[in-house]
Scaffold this motif. Structure first.
Motif, PDB file in Angstrom:
ATOM      1  N   LEU A  41     -38.240 -28.330 -27.106  1.00 50.33           N
ATOM      2  CA  LEU A  41     -36.945 -27.632 -27.246  1.00 50.33           C
ATOM      3  C   LEU A  41     -37.017 -26.208 -26.706  1.00 50.33           C
ATOM      4  N   VAL A  42     -38.125 -25.539 -26.956  1.00 47.12           N
ATOM      5  CA  VAL A  42     -38.284 -24.166 -26.452  1.00 47.12           C
ATOM      6  C   VAL A  42     -38.166 -24.146 -24.926  1.00 47.12           C
ATOM      7  N   ILE A  43     -38.845 -25.064 -24.278  1.00 51.85           N
ATOM      8  CA  ILE A  43     -38.796 -25.114 -22.806  1.00 51.85           C
ATOM      9  C   ILE A  43     -37.392 -25.465 -22.345  1.00 51.85           C
ATOM     10  N   CYS A  44     -36.777 -26.445 -22.987  1.00 51.82           N
ATOM     11  CA  CYS A  44     -35.444 -26.879 -22.572  1.00 51.82           C
ATOM     12  C   CYS A  44     -34.428 -25.741 -22.677  1.00 51.82           C
ATOM     13  N   LYS A  45     -34.542 -24.964 -23.747  1.00 54.77           N
ATOM     14  CA  LYS A  45     -33.599 -23.860 -23.951  1.00 54.77           C
ATOM     15  C   LYS A  45     -33.870 -22.700 -23.002  1.00 54.77           C
ATOM     16  N   THR A  46     -35.137 -22.303 -22.902  1.00 58.01           N
ATOM     17  CA  THR A  46     -35.444 -21.137 -22.057  1.00 58.01           C
ATOM     18  C   THR A  46     -35.211 -21.434 -20.575  1.00 58.01           C
ATOM     19  N   GLN A  47     -35.407 -22.695 -20.175  1.00 58.68           N
ATOM     20  CA  GLN A  47     -35.198 -23.074 -18.777  1.00 58.68           C
ATOM     21  C   GLN A  47     -33.754 -23.499 -18.495  1.00 58.68           C
ATOM     22  N   GLN A  48     -32.937 -23.506 -19.542  1.00 63.62           N
ATOM     23  CA  GLN A  48     -31.508 -23.849 -19.424  1.00 63.62           C
ATOM     24  C   GLN A  48     -31.298 -25.204 -18.745  1.00 63.62           C
ATOM     25  N   CYS A  49     -32.012 -26.189 -19.227  1.00 64.40           N
ATOM     26  CA  CYS A  49     -31.884 -27.547 -18.688  1.00 64.40           C
ATOM     27  C   CYS A  49     -30.621 -28.206 -19.256  1.00 64.40           C
ATOM     28  N   ASP A  50     -29.988 -29.034 -18.443  1.00 62.76           N
ATOM     29  CA  ASP A  50     -28.766 -29.697 -18.909  1.00 62.76           C
ATOM     30  C   ASP A  50     -28.858 -31.220 -18.856  1.00 62.76           C
ATOM     31  N   VAL A  51     -30.039 -31.745 -18.568  1.00 64.00           N
ATOM     32  CA  VAL A  51     -30.278 -33.188 -18.627  1.00 64.00           C
ATOM     33  C   VAL A  51     -31.748 -33.390 -18.999  1.00 64.00           C
ATOM     34  N   VAL A  52     -32.025 -34.417 -19.776  1.00 68.66           N
ATOM     35  CA  VAL A  52     -33.389 -34.721 -20.203  1.00 68.66           C
ATOM     36  C   VAL A  52     -33.835 -36.024 -19.547  1.00 68.66           C
ATOM     37  N   ILE A  53     -35.067 -36.014 -19.022  1.00 72.05           N
ATOM     38  CA  ILE A  53     -35.679 -37.229 -18.486  1.00 72.05           C
ATOM     39  C   ILE A  53     -36.930 -37.507 -19.310  1.00 72.05           C
ATOM     40  N   ALA A  54     -37.040 -38.710 -19.835  1.00 70.89           N
ATOM     41  CA  ALA A  54     -38.224 -39.105 -20.600  1.00 70.89           C
ATOM     42  C   ALA A  54     -38.964 -40.171 -19.812  1.00 70.89           C
ATOM     43  N   LEU A  55     -40.193 -39.859 -19.433  1.00 73.22           N
ATOM     44  CA  LEU A  55     -41.015 -40.752 -18.612  1.00 73.22           C
ATOM     45  C   LEU A  55     -42.300 -41.070 -19.355  1.00 73.22           C
ATOM     46  N   GLY A  56     -42.489 -42.321 -19.741  1.00 71.13           N
ATOM     47  CA  GLY A  56     -43.709 -42.684 -20.451  1.00 71.13           C
ATOM     48  C   GLY A  56     -43.464 -43.828 -21.413  1.00 71.13           C
TER      49      GLY A  56
END
Length: 396
Positions: free
Chosen positions: A80-95
């Motif tokens: 969440l910290v990375i997503c917020k600080t990088q201002q991401c607007d889509v999540v990709i889950a690979l694994g």
């Protein structure tokens, strides 16, 4: 007759080479992605390949690869910290399922306040829609790419929080069987039995309906025909293809009916003793089916009849043959019991009351054809500790 609902992702891409479409699919949903994965995918080159596909579609991405084994609220907070600080607007889950479950939790908690435990057991509704999520499985087992469920361990209380909400359903699922070729033998076994457990429990569940029955039966047939093939030869592309498809079908089935007692008992084992989810399901499945048989002769018998259509089994015979077939499968896949896994007997016995309480609290046992008491669950834990997967009826 009733009214039946089937919730699945808006877009599902399935087939060899479909991973190459990740960039164009993500670009339909946002402008900057948070890619959630793990070190295994980094070493396999899949994280870099994903970044390249995204770049080719004109998308930037940040990366979080801290997921290691079962997902926890610590992984969630870090991502969440990375997503917020990088201002991401889509999540990709690979694994595997751990990465995808983490992705679901990140997507929903990016837009909602508090700790995830606030929403556990429907204590509180999510107020806002999640970020768009693209799920790309690299194992054939959890089916998380097509489900509305996530399981995250609350490390403060040693409890696996299972949340099942429509908001957790990925927007897009990309199921490329080629991504499962590098899956190690033991992971292939664990995730394959996990998918089988999903399908069997979806069929037995009190919430099963015609949609889920069809999906579950097809998944069971495909898994039983192909799981030994991929276990013995991970490079068998056709068998990998069938297992990836079966896992997806099983995921759709249980997401729209439910899991039951096996999963309810399995999560506390994972939370307290850190047994991988698929393995703990496999450790429990035969004993739970033994316990369930008398109350579920018809449903178990129907599965057995579907698996062996050329033999005229009665429902009782079909149920017996199914349970024996699953026991033999556990033997063939070298599934250990809890004792041989290395769990200390005293520690396990000291934990059974908490595990039984946590299993009931999860809600899953209430979906089982025969709803067990806490004492019955405790006795099942004792049985499973040194359970022997002996099969007399079914031969390879």
């Amino acid at each position: 007759m009733g009214i039946y609902e089937l919730l699945v992702p808006r877009t599902v891409l399935y087939g060899k080479g479909s991973f190459s479409k990740i960039g164009e699919q993500a670009a339909l949903l946002g402008t900057k992605a948070l890619l959630i994965s793990d070190d295994v995918m980094v070493k396999a080159g899949n994280v870099e390949t994903c970044r390249r596909y995204l770049a080719e579609a004109g998308m930037d991405c940040a990366v979080y690869t801290g997921v290691n084994s079962e997902p926890t609220d610590i992984h969630l907070d870090e991502a969440l910290v990375i997503c917020k600080t990088q201002q991401c607007d889509v999540v990709i889950a690979l694994g595997g399922g751990s990465c995808i479950d983490t992705g679901k939790a990140v997507a929903i908690m990016m837009t909602n306040e508090g700790h995830l435990r606030t929403y556990f057991q429907n204590q509180q509704d999510f107020q806002d829609s999640p970020l768009p999520l693209v799920a790309v499985p690299t194992t054939a087992g959890t089916g998380s790419e097509v489900t509305k469920a996530t399981v995250i361990t609350d490390t403060a209380y040693d409890v696996k929080m299972m949340l099942a909400r429509p908001e957790l359903l990925p927007d897009t699922a990309i199921v490329d069987p080629l991504l499962t070729l590098s899956c190690p033998k033991h992971v292939t076994a664990a995730t394959g039995i996990d998918a089988l457990s999903h399908a069997v429990e979806a069929y037995l569940s009190k919430k099963a309906h015609p949609f889920t029955d069809s999906l579950a039966l097809q998944a069971i047939e495909l898994i039983m025909k192909n799981i030994r093939l991929v276990y013995r030869n991970g490079e068998n592309v056709q068998a990998r293809n069938e297992m990836a498809y079966a896992s997806m079908l099983a995921g759709m089935a249980f997401s729209n009916s439910s899991v039951a007692l096996v999963h309810g008992m399995s999560r506390p084992i994972g939370a307290l003793f850190h047994v991988p989810h698929g393995i703990s399901n496999a450790m429990l499945l035969p004993a739970v089916l033994d316990y369930t048989k008398e109350a579920s002769i018809d449903r178990l018998g129907e599965i057995g009849q579907a698996l062996f259509p050329n033999v005229s089994y009665t429902k009782k015979e079909g149920a017996d043959v199914l349970i024996e077939a699953i026991k033999q499968l556990c033997i063939d896949l070298e599934i250990p019991n809890l004792q041989s896994w290395g769990i200390d007997r005293q520690l396990f016995y000291a934990a059974v009351e908490k595990m039984a309480a946590d299993a009931i609290q999860s809600g899953s046992p209430a979906n089982h054809p025969v709803v067990p008491t806490a004492e019955e669950i405790i006795q099942l834990y004792y049985t499973c500790y040194e359970y022997e997967f002996e099969s007399a009826l079914y031969k390879k």
